[in-house]
Every structure is written in C-alpha cells, then in structure tokens.
Design an enzyme around this catalytic site. Structure first.
Site, PDB file in Angstrom:
ATOM      1  N   TRP A 159      86.695  47.794  15.722  1.00 34.08           N
ATOM      2  CA  TRP A 159      85.644  47.650  16.721  1.00 34.08           C
ATOM      3  C   TRP A 159      85.449  46.208  17.187  1.00 34.08           C
ATOM      4  O   TRP A 159      85.249  45.967  18.370  1.00 34.08           O
ATOM      5  CB  TRP A 159      84.341  48.206  16.140  1.00 34.08           C
ATOM      6  CG  TRP A 159      83.255  48.347  17.137  1.00 34.08           C
ATOM      7  CD1 TRP A 159      83.293  49.053  18.306  1.00 34.08           C
ATOM      8  CD2 TRP A 159      81.959  47.757  17.064  1.00 34.08           C
ATOM      9  NE1 TRP A 159      82.085  48.947  18.954  1.00 34.08           N
ATOM     10  CE2 TRP A 159      81.243  48.167  18.210  1.00 34.08           C
ATOM     11  CE3 TRP A 159      81.313  46.938  16.125  1.00 34.08           C
ATOM     12  CZ2 TRP A 159      79.927  47.781  18.453  1.00 34.08           C
ATOM     13  CZ3 TRP A 159      79.998  46.566  16.362  1.00 34.08           C
ATOM     14  CH2 TRP A 159      79.314  46.977  17.516  1.00 34.08           C
ATOM     15  N   LYS A 193      87.055  60.530  -2.826  1.00 31.59           N
ATOM     16  CA  LYS A 193      86.672  61.830  -3.361  1.00 31.59           C
ATOM     17  C   LYS A 193      87.630  62.256  -4.462  1.00 31.59           C
ATOM     18  O   LYS A 193      87.228  62.820  -5.468  1.00 31.59           O
ATOM     19  CB  LYS A 193      86.676  62.870  -2.235  1.00 31.59           C
ATOM     20  CG  LYS A 193      85.373  62.843  -1.483  1.00 31.59           C
ATOM     21  CD  LYS A 193      85.289  63.974  -0.462  1.00 31.59           C
ATOM     22  CE  LYS A 193      84.091  63.740   0.447  1.00 31.59           C
ATOM     23  NZ  LYS A 193      84.340  64.121   1.832  1.00 31.59           N
ATOM     24  N   ASP A 207      79.597  57.735  17.666  1.00 29.68           N
ATOM     25  CA  ASP A 207      80.983  57.854  18.071  1.00 29.68           C
ATOM     26  C   ASP A 207      81.340  59.328  17.923  1.00 29.68           C
ATOM     27  O   ASP A 207      81.149  59.892  16.849  1.00 29.68           O
ATOM     28  CB  ASP A 207      81.837  56.998  17.113  1.00 29.68           C
ATOM     29  CG  ASP A 207      83.152  56.620  17.719  1.00 29.68           C
ATOM     30  OD1 ASP A 207      83.365  56.920  18.907  1.00 29.68           O
ATOM     31  OD2 ASP A 207      83.973  56.019  17.003  1.00 29.68           O
ATOM     32  N   PRO A 254      78.943  52.294  16.567  1.00 28.98           N
ATOM     33  CA  PRO A 254      78.580  53.696  16.374  1.00 28.98           C
ATOM     34  C   PRO A 254      79.372  54.356  15.249  1.00 28.98           C
ATOM     35  O   PRO A 254      80.596  54.356  15.263  1.00 28.98           O
ATOM     36  CB  PRO A 254      78.939  54.324  17.725  1.00 28.98           C
ATOM     37  CG  PRO A 254      80.039  53.477  18.264  1.00 28.98           C
ATOM     38  CD  PRO A 254      79.766  52.090  17.774  1.00 28.98           C
ATOM     39  N   GLN A 311      86.939  45.988  10.492  1.00 29.55           N
ATOM     40  CA  GLN A 311      86.721  46.128  11.930  1.00 29.55           C
ATOM     41  C   GLN A 311      87.278  44.956  12.734  1.00 29.55           C
ATOM     42  O   GLN A 311      87.195  44.971  13.959  1.00 29.55           O
ATOM     43  CB  GLN A 311      85.224  46.298  12.224  1.00 29.55           C
ATOM     44  CG  GLN A 311      84.629  47.543  11.613  1.00 29.55           C
ATOM     45  CD  GLN A 311      85.248  48.813  12.141  1.00 29.55           C
ATOM     46  OE1 GLN A 311      85.736  48.861  13.261  1.00 29.55           O
ATOM     47  NE2 GLN A 311      85.267  49.854  11.327  1.00 29.55           N
ATOM     48  N   TRP A 337      88.730  54.069  19.932  1.00 29.06           N
ATOM     49  CA  TRP A 337      88.299  52.662  19.791  1.00 29.06           C
ATOM     50  C   TRP A 337      87.981  52.055  21.153  1.00 29.06           C
ATOM     51  O   TRP A 337      87.205  51.117  21.249  1.00 29.06           O
ATOM     52  CB  TRP A 337      89.372  51.816  19.094  1.00 29.06           C
ATOM     53  CG  TRP A 337      89.484  52.140  17.650  1.00 29.06           C
ATOM     54  CD1 TRP A 337      90.522  52.764  17.030  1.00 29.06           C
ATOM     55  CD2 TRP A 337      88.516  51.878  16.625  1.00 29.06           C
ATOM     56  NE1 TRP A 337      90.259  52.905  15.695  1.00 29.06           N
ATOM     57  CE2 TRP A 337      89.054  52.366  15.425  1.00 29.06           C
ATOM     58  CE3 TRP A 337      87.254  51.284  16.629  1.00 29.06           C
ATOM     59  CZ2 TRP A 337      88.359  52.280  14.219  1.00 29.06           C
ATOM     60  CZ3 TRP A 337      86.567  51.191  15.425  1.00 29.06           C
ATOM     61  CH2 TRP A 337      87.109  51.690  14.239  1.00 29.06           C
ATOM     62  N   LYS A 364      88.879  51.383  -5.287  1.00 31.33           N
ATOM     63  CA  LYS A 364      88.416  52.002  -4.056  1.00 31.33           C
ATOM     64  C   LYS A 364      87.721  53.324  -4.351  1.00 31.33           C
ATOM     65  O   LYS A 364      88.153  54.078  -5.208  1.00 31.33           O
ATOM     66  CB  LYS A 364      89.640  52.276  -3.185  1.00 31.33           C
ATOM     67  CG  LYS A 364      89.441  51.849  -1.761  1.00 31.33           C
ATOM     68  CD  LYS A 364      90.708  52.042  -0.980  1.00 31.33           C
ATOM     69  CE  LYS A 364      90.305  52.671   0.331  1.00 31.33           C
ATOM     70  NZ  LYS A 364      91.353  52.719   1.312  1.00 31.33           N
TER      71      LYS A 364
END
Ligand SMILES: [Zn+2]
Ligand SMILES: [Zn+2]
Length: 1008
Positions: free
Chosen positions: A588, A624, A86, A47, A584, A547, A621
């Site tokens: 997750w 913003k 989530d 999610p 992850q 998590w 990477k």
C-alpha cells in the site's frame, strides 16, 4: 467528594463503563467537530479486507493509527478519520470458490460470472461486525458509518479516471510478463505468495537432452558422426518452447567423441554427467561456441504453434513458417558450473531470466501452454497438463534419439499456497503501468516524506524505488475493478474510458442495464463503435490489481474529480499521517506513492510509521497451521484494551518485531497501569477523608517536594508533546511511565505523612493540590495512549468537580507546559538523592539489616564536587530514606573499604553503610517494628485510616522501656491516644509478636 476508588480494579470492566459513556455522549464525533475551525490533520486509513477475522496485528496497526490523531485533536487540529474497506481481489474469490465447490475458472464461468460476483459482494463483509466490534473495543476512533468501499460505483469511476489519465500520458501498455502462475487458480502469484508454498523433496525428471548442431560445427569433430550440444532440464514440458542455448563465454568446454556421436558440454561438468565411452577431442571457450546453430527439438510450425520474435522490448512480432528453422547459442552471465552441463536450455516463455535474455538477444518466443497448464498445438502430447506431458515429451525425444539420459531428482519446488498445484513460470499478456518512466519523480517525492523508523526511507522503500520495474497491474479474474479498456473486434484498436458518462456517450453505445454496476459481467456487455473502423468495441477481459484500488483511496473515496473538485487544495491531500506494517513498503505504501506521483507528481503522505511484525513469544510467525495465533479478544477480555495498547505502544520502538507474549501485557499493565491506579486510589481516598476540594487557581505554598514534582511534571509535558509530535508514541509512553514511577515511589511515598497528619494545614493543602495537578495532567497526557484509564481519572477528578469543564478528557486541550516551573537543579538534586538512597538500600539488604533498623552513618563517593554540594542540599531526604543518623562524602573509593561497613557501587557511585548497631539504635529499631505491627493490626481489625485508637501492650522490662522512651513517636504514628500496659479489656483486637528476641502482646481498640 470524589467517587470512591478501590485500590483493586478490573480494567476490562472499567473500560466497558467508559465505552458506554463515550457512546452516550457522542464523544468521538464531538471531539472532531469541536475542532472544525482548526488546521486539518489527515489520516489515511489503509483499508483492511473484512472477509476474515481481525488478528492481533490488525490491532497493533489500529492502535498506532489511533494515538496520533487523538493527540492532534487535543492540540486543536481538525482530524476527521474515515474508515475504509478493501473489497476486491483474489482472497475474496477464493473464499467463494471454496464455498461453492468451484475448482477452476471454467467452473466459475459455467456457474455464471454475475452470480459468482454477487456472492463475492456478499462475502466481503462477512466479518464486518467483528471488525467493527474490535475496532470500537480497542478505542480506535474512526468513522465507520461513512466508510469508503472500494467496490462502490463512484469509487470505481475514480479509479477509471486515474487509469485514463495515465493512458493519455502513454503510461499504460500491454506486454508479456513471466510470472509464477497457478494453472488451477488461473492467476499469477506475487513473490511473497510464492514464498509461502515451497515444498521440499518434490520429485521431478532430471534429463539430459541433445540439440543437433547444424552450423558452426567445432573443428575437431568427425564429419561423419552427428554432433550435439548437451543440455539439462527438470521441466521437459518447456522443451518445445526452447529457442536458444546459453553458455558461459569464459568457461572451458569440451568436445567429446563417442562411438555414434559427438557431444559438447562444459569441461567442469564432464565428470559429473559421467559419459562412458566418450573421449575428449578438443577444448575451447564458451565464446567460441556463441553463434553456432542447432535444430529445434520441435519446429513450432509443424505443430500449429505460432513463433514470435522479440524486437528489443516486450513487444513481439509474429514470424512466418520456416522449414529450415535453426536456433543459436548465446552468451549469458548466469550459466551455472555447479549442476547441469554448462549449456542452458532457454525458453523465453517459461522463465524470467529466459524472457529477459529474449529481449536482450532478440530471441524467438514460442508459447505452447495455455493458462490452465495444458499443452496447445498438435504435438503427440497436446491437451495434457504439463506435468503429465513430461514423460510423453521425453518419449518423443527418445524416438528422435535426442534423449541422452533420464533420471529423477528430489528438489524444492514452489506450489500454489492456496491449492497446492505446482506453479509454472509462464509468460502472460499483461497490462503494465510504465512506472519506470517516472522513477526519478518517485525518488524525489520520497525525499519529502518522514519515515519512522527513518532507515526505511532510503533502505527498504528507497531500494524498492531505485530498482523500480513497471507495474504489471492487470489480473485475469472476475471480482475486481474492470480494466476500462475496450478493443475493436475488427481492427484491434484500443480505447480507454475514463468515466461512466464518457462510456455512455460513445457512438453506438449499448448494453447498459439498470441499476448501474461497474463490475463484470455487466461492464463486459457494454459495447460501442470503433472510432477507426466502426467495428464493435468490446471490453478486454482483465480486472485490475486490488493494490491499485487501495492506492487510489486518497481520491477515490471522495469520487474525485467528479465531486470534491477542490480536494487537492483544501487540505485533504496529501495525508499528514499513515501507518501500516513494514511489508506495505511494497504494497500500500508503494501503490499510494506511485499513483499520486503518476497522476499529480506529488507526495501522498507526509509522515508514515512502519510497524514491525507480530510474532509469537518464541519469535515464530503466527499461523493457523502452527496453532499459535493470538486471538485479540482474549487479550482484551483478560487485561483490557489499555493494557494491550500500552504493550504495543511502549514495549518496543515502532519498526521492531513484537514477540507477543500475554504475560508481557500482564507485566506492563501491573508495572504501569496498576501503579498509576494505586496513586489515583490513594489520592481519592485521602482527599475524600479530608474533604479536599480542588480550586481552579489554587494559591498554595509548595514544599520543595511539591516544587520538584511540579518541575518534573512540566518537563514531562514538554517531552510527551515532543514524542507524540515527532511520531514517537513509544518515547512519550516511556517518559510517562518513568514519571509515574517517580510520582509513586518518591513523591507520594515521601509525602505520605503529609496526607496522614490530622491537622489540615497549608502544607497538606499544598500536597493535595500538587498531587491533584499531577493526576489531572497525567489523564490528559495519557488520553491518546490509554484513553479509558485517562477518561476514568478525568471524569472523577475533573468532571465531578468543575461543571464547566469539557465532559470528556478527549474534548480537553493537550496540557501546555509552564516552563518557568521547570527547575533543572532541583531535578538533578532529587535524582541524586534517589540514586544514593537506592544504592544505600541495596547495601543494607546486602548486609542483611532491615530497613526499620536505624543506623549511625552512610558514606558516599560521588562523581564531582558539584554533586557533593548537591548532596548537602538533599541530605535530610537521604537520612530519612536510609534510616541513618548521618551522611558524609569521601573522595576515594578506598576510604569506603573499612571494617564495619557494607558497600555497593554502580555507575561510578559508591554508597557504604555503617553496620554497627548500638543499644540506642537497636531500641529505636524495636520501636519502629512495634509501630509497623500496630499499623498492620489496625488494618486487620478493620479500622478506618483516620480512626483514633488506644494501644495495649504486655512484655518484658525491655519492651516497657522502649514503649516509654518512644511513646510520643508511637502515639503519633499509630493515632494512639494512650499506650496502656497490662491485659486489654474485652473486645480488643490482640496479637502476639516476637521482636528482636523479645515477646510482646499488643492490642488495639478503636475510640468512639
Ligand atoms: Zn492455485
Ligand atoms: Zn476498429
């Protein structure tokens, strides 16, 4: 008739149209329901949080999550896919804090936890529309109407059940944990969060502190001068928490005597520290210092601070007041001889290694700072924020003559990446899950999982399991699943609650408010009687790590075990497939794996694709701050979702990093999607001219070329099936790309005149039938990868012809290969013809001879006698491709190296063309040039491909001769009924050209 297809198209526009079609016809729902009787295929959707805009990396994961279930559905599996969101966690709280202008946990509590959490609940879905829109636009088929949501009461209740199960097994305990703590946010940061906030050039104190030795005094020191261990620190605020000094047992230490006192420090650092007026009296090893005792800088009992002691584990025991308290020197293996004094100040409450040493050596534990970073107790500097306390601590030490020297240094220090407050390493009471108790099971269950790429299994993920530490899973925050643990106000007894009903049935239960909301503060108001002493049970304040929420999704989304009691047996667990980015493995992927192992000792997923990260074109990477974030909508609007999907699926193998460059999306789209589109457009255009109607069981007499592409097509079905079945969509996509290239550049190109010729004979029918089969099969093979283009082709090629066909390619079955049609030898033969032709063309271009100029001979050197045999079988094709009159092969490279030949070699093959041009060959070349000009003129004049014409020409005698000699050829190629010499009549399209030095005027006129 097929719907006409222009050779130019806008994929984004086309996709909008297809998208509407899917919606109108409910294709996704129907594709799932149609397979209801099939075997289940389960995708677990990891999610995302919908309180921020979806980024390009979300699109990547969603494309990979989509492609496999689409394929499985076409293979007959029943694959419902449920979306999830989530909703808990710190990022949500921070957004709300920012919006409300709240600066601390105190502010939140003053504002009201109920109102604060209500705002969190609203903010969770602030970008939901955007998420739904991009999800639909990139054709990630997932059921968003019935999405699971981690903040729902039912979801939370299952999480409570899971925690209670662990509680019953003795897997939940309370301990301390030293974590990087942000005193402003009032919470710990994970290690990757810490990595986000390092600031160089941070100014901090650099101080040398004296610890007065009281016992085990080194022998050589004068008895009438006080002696001290000298230690160094950059965090004076931790000094009141000092409970030990550490030395390196094997290092050499020096005892120095000065005018007023004696000092002990590592010999290697005496020069670095610089001690004027001190003389070395004696040298000894670190191990000789171990056990020596010294006076605390600040005895905690004098300042109203508790002293506890480790008992060989994280459990701490309160210690009584002691006026003559001393601490001792211990030996450790982490003492640096690079900086400091070789004697390390240890404060187990403020450092991870200090804490671990505390457990190992049963040290005292003195905690003098609260969660806001303010000093507790009754020190002269109590109530100050630690960084402000620094100079005051030093002032106090100065007064006691325990400060040797004070400087400042500039170094790199971690700050909170959100609020730029300096982080404190800080021991906090934390609830743990004892995952180390099931470490072996975690490892065994991992053995059963297929990882793509494979190296993650025993690499990144396997290492993580091997080095397993207990899961610190409580958070001192507000917006999260409340930890279902209640504590007795009177006797301290803990009880864990596993369901709403269990809670309501507790003796003396009160505080329930309608409607039920299992969040703070409502849960905090529910109390009941202690089962031991009848005291009041109140919930502890913590919520849990989000998590844990997402890792519980296999059961929590189905409200197991309260509903769906057969969940573990009916095929919905474990998942067949999950997919997320490689980070992850510790997020997750791990929480799924840990929870299902803890609860059921079962693996949670059978197959997992780990995706690489998406960086910008330069490999940096995206952020913003850098301004290099790629906006997915812009890419989709420019090139279409299929192009973006194709880029993600085929540009690199899953697991590798993407250096996202929009021009690469454009390039791949041009190379593949446009090539396929051109073939499709070509087919439809000619099929419509010839009124070709596909038959279901077409009986045709295939040519060798037809048999070859049919063989390649069936091999392609085998390979794509294997690629997608093996969770390698990249391999599948690249094979399709290779096939489309062969189809376009060999099959269609070499078949052109079969489609152009005027008579509709068996050969033409075979060509149409073959190309039709290729395109229809491609639409099905591509359906999981580029669902829009596949649908467009299928709608036009199949649905418009066969009323009883499924009305979407996504309702069709995956093609089955007819392996009897795979002809390996023919495939190898054609591959050889392609290779020789390609090298021959390179040789021509190297010699500067145009393709249209016929040449006498090509000579080749191959790798085996078998290939020489093969070359004989494909000689006609090579002659035509290279526009030469003869081909021969030689055994030795040297034979090619002779005057009048141009050679090109590659990969052990050499091809030489004869560059001498006879007058006959030249005349033929001119004839071919004339044909080409006439064909271009036909198009410029706006004639239809099938229009018949008259051709007019004027020129020197040589031109007249060529026209006469090659009249039949020119007429046939240009659909000319007559070749007329002389001035064309009025209204004829004319052009002047110069060919091989001869002037020529040409005219074309359409015949009625
Ligand atoms: Zn912070
Ligand atoms: Zn009690």
């Amino acid at each position: 008739m097929f719907h006409p297809v222009n050779s130019k198209t806008s994929f984004p526009q086309l996709e909008e149209k297809i998208f509407g079609l899917w919606k109108n016809k409910n294709v996704f729902e129907r594709s799932v329901e149609a397979r209801r009787d099939g075997r289940r295929f389960v995708l677990y959707e990891g999610p995302p949080t919908a309180n921020g805009s979806p980024g390009i990396h979300h699109v990547l994961a969603r494309v990979f999550k989509d492609v496999i279930p689409r394929y499985k559905t076409m293979k007959g599996y029943y694959a419902p896919r449920i979306a999830g969101w989530d909703t808990h966690g710190l990022p949500v709280e921070l957004e709300v804090e920012k919006a409300l202008g709240l600066a601390s946990k105190r502010d939140i509590e003053d504002f009201g936890i109920d109102k604060f959490n209500a705002r969190c609940r609203e903010s969770v879905f602030s970008y939901l529309k955007e998420w739904e829109a991009i999800t639909e636009r990139i054709a990630f088929w997932v059921d968003m109407e019935n999405a699971y949501v981690t903040m729902d009461n039912d979801y939370i209740e299952t999480v409570w059940w899971a925690i209670k199960e662990m509680w019953k097994k003795g897997l939940i305990y309370q301990g301390y944990k030293v974590t990087p703590h942000c005193p402003r946010c009032g919470t710990s940061l994970s290690s990757h969060e810490v990595a986000l906030g390092y600031q160089d050039d941070t100014e901090d104190p650099s101080v040398y502190i004296k610890f007065k030795i009281v016992k085990g005094l080194p022998s050589g020191l004068s008895k009438d001068k006080p002696a001290y261990f000298l230690a160094w620190t950059t965090t004076p605020w931790t000094l009141p928490g000092n409970t030990a000094l550490a030395v390196a047992p094997d290092a050499e230490y020096s005892l120095l005597e000065g005018e007023e006192d004696c000092l002990v420090l590592a010999s290697a650092l005496v020069g670095v520290v610089g001690l004027e007026g001190y003389k070395v009296k004696e040298k000894l090893t670190g191990s000789q210092l171990v056990g020596a005792e010294y006076e605390p800088l600040f005895n905690p009992h004098e300042f109203g601070v508790e002293r506890r002691r480790f008992q060989g584990s994280s459990e701490l025991q309160l210690q009584g007041a002691d006026e003559k308290l001393t601490y001792r020197v211990i030996a450790t293996d982490f003492v640096s001889m690079e900086e400091g004094t070789g004697i390390v100040h240890m404060a187990p409450a403020y450092g991870e290694v200090d804490y671990d040493a505390g457990i190992e050596h049963n040290l005292d534990f003195v905690h003098t700072v609260d969660l806001q970073g303010n000093v507790t107790g009754s020190y002269p500097f109590s109530g100050r924020f630690v960084k402000e306390a620094d100079p005051l601590v030093l002032e106090e030490l100065e007064k006691k003559n325990l400060l040797l020297r004070q400087e400042t240094i500039r170094h790199t220090y971690p700050f909170c990446w959100r609020c730029e407050t300096p982080l404190l390493y800080y021991a906090k009471q934390t609830w743990y899950i004892r995952t180390t108790a099931i470490k072996d099971d975690l490892i065994v269950r991992n053995d059963e999982i297929n990882w793509y790429p494979e190296h993650i299994k025993y690499g990144r993920f396997g290492d993580w399991l091997q080095n397993n530490v207990d899961w610190a899973f409580s958070r001192e925050r507000y917006w999260g699943t409340p930890l279902p643990v209640w504590q007795c106000e009177s006797c301290g007894n803990y009880e864990c609650v596993g369901s709403v009903r269990e809670l309501e049935e507790k003796p003396g239960f009160s505080g329930f408010k309608e409607p039920l909301d299992l969040h703070r503060p409502f849960v905090d108001e529910m109390t009941f009687d202690c089962s031991k002493c009848k005291g009041k049970m109140r919930r502890v304040s913590e919520v849990i790590d989000c998590w844990f929420d997402s890792g519980a999704m296999p059961i929590a989304q189905h409200h197991y075990p309260f509903d769906n009691k057969t969940l573990l047996e009916d095929g919905r667990f474990p998942a067949d497939y999950i997919c997320e980015a490689v980070d992850q493995t510790r997020g997750w992927f791990y929480s799924l794996h840990a929870i299902s192992t803890l609860l059921f000792n079962k693996r949670c997923f059978n197959n997992v694709i780990c995706l690489g990260h998406v960086l910008d074109a330069k490999g940096e990477k995206m952020s913003k701050a850098r301004g290099n974030v790629v906006e997915p909508w812009a890419v989709v609007n420019n090139y279409g979702a299929d192009a973006l999907r194709w880029y993600f699926l085929t540009s690199t193998t899953a697991g590798n990093v993407y250096r996202f460059d929009e021009s690469m999306v454009a390039e791949l789209s041009r190379r593949f999607l446009s090539t396929l589109w051109n073939v499709y457009s070509f087919f439809v255009t000619y099929a419509n001219i010839d009124r070709f109607t596909p038959a279901k069981e077409a009986k045709v007499e295939p040519s060798e070329l037809d048999r070859w592409i049919t063989s390649e097509l069936n091999q392609l079905i085998v390979d794509v099936d294997k690629g997608l079945g093996g969770y390698n969509p990249t391999e599948a996509g690249r094979r399709i790309e290779g096939f489309v290239d062969d189809l376009s550049n060999w099959y269609v190109r070499r078949s052109r005149r079969r489609f152009w010729k005027s008579e509709s004979d068996a050969d033409k029918l075979a060509a149409y039938t073959t190309l039709y089969e290729c395109l229809v099969t491609l639409s099905k093979l591509l359906a999981p990868l580029t669902p829009f283009l596949a649908e467009e082709m299928y709608q036009n090629l199949v649905c418009s012809v066969f009323a009883d066909a499924p009305d979407s390619v996504h309702l069709a079955d995956f093609p089955a290969a007819d392996e009897a049609k795979i002809d390996k030898r023919l495939g190898d033969d054609i591959r050889l013809a392609m290779r020789v032709s390609s090298l021959g063309r390179a040789a021509r271009s190297q010699a500067g001879i145009k393709v249209r100029q016929p040449l006498a001979k090509v000579v080749v050197r191959l790798q085996s006698g078998k290939e020489e045999e093969a070359l004989k079988r494909v000689a006609a094709q090579v002659l035509e491709e290279l526009n030469v009159k003869g081909v021969e092969s030689v055994d030795r490279e040297a034979e090619l190296d002779k005057p009048g030949y141009g050679v090109v070699s590659e990969g052990g093959y050499s091809v030489a063309i004869c560059t001498e041009i006879s007058p006959e060959l030249e005349a033929e070349g001119v004839a071919r040039e004339i044909v080409r000009r006439l064909q271009t003129m036909r198009r410029s004049a706006g004639f239809d491909i099938a229009d018949h014409i008259n051709t007019y020409y004027q020129g020197e005698a040589y031109i007249g001769q060529v026209m006469a000699d090659f009249a039949d050829y020119i007429k046939q190629e240009t659909l000319s009924s007559e070749l007329v010499e002389g001035v064309p009549e009025e209204g004829v399209f004319t052009e002047r050209h110069k060919l091989s030095g001869y002037d020529i005027a040409l005219g074309v006129k359409r015949l009625a």
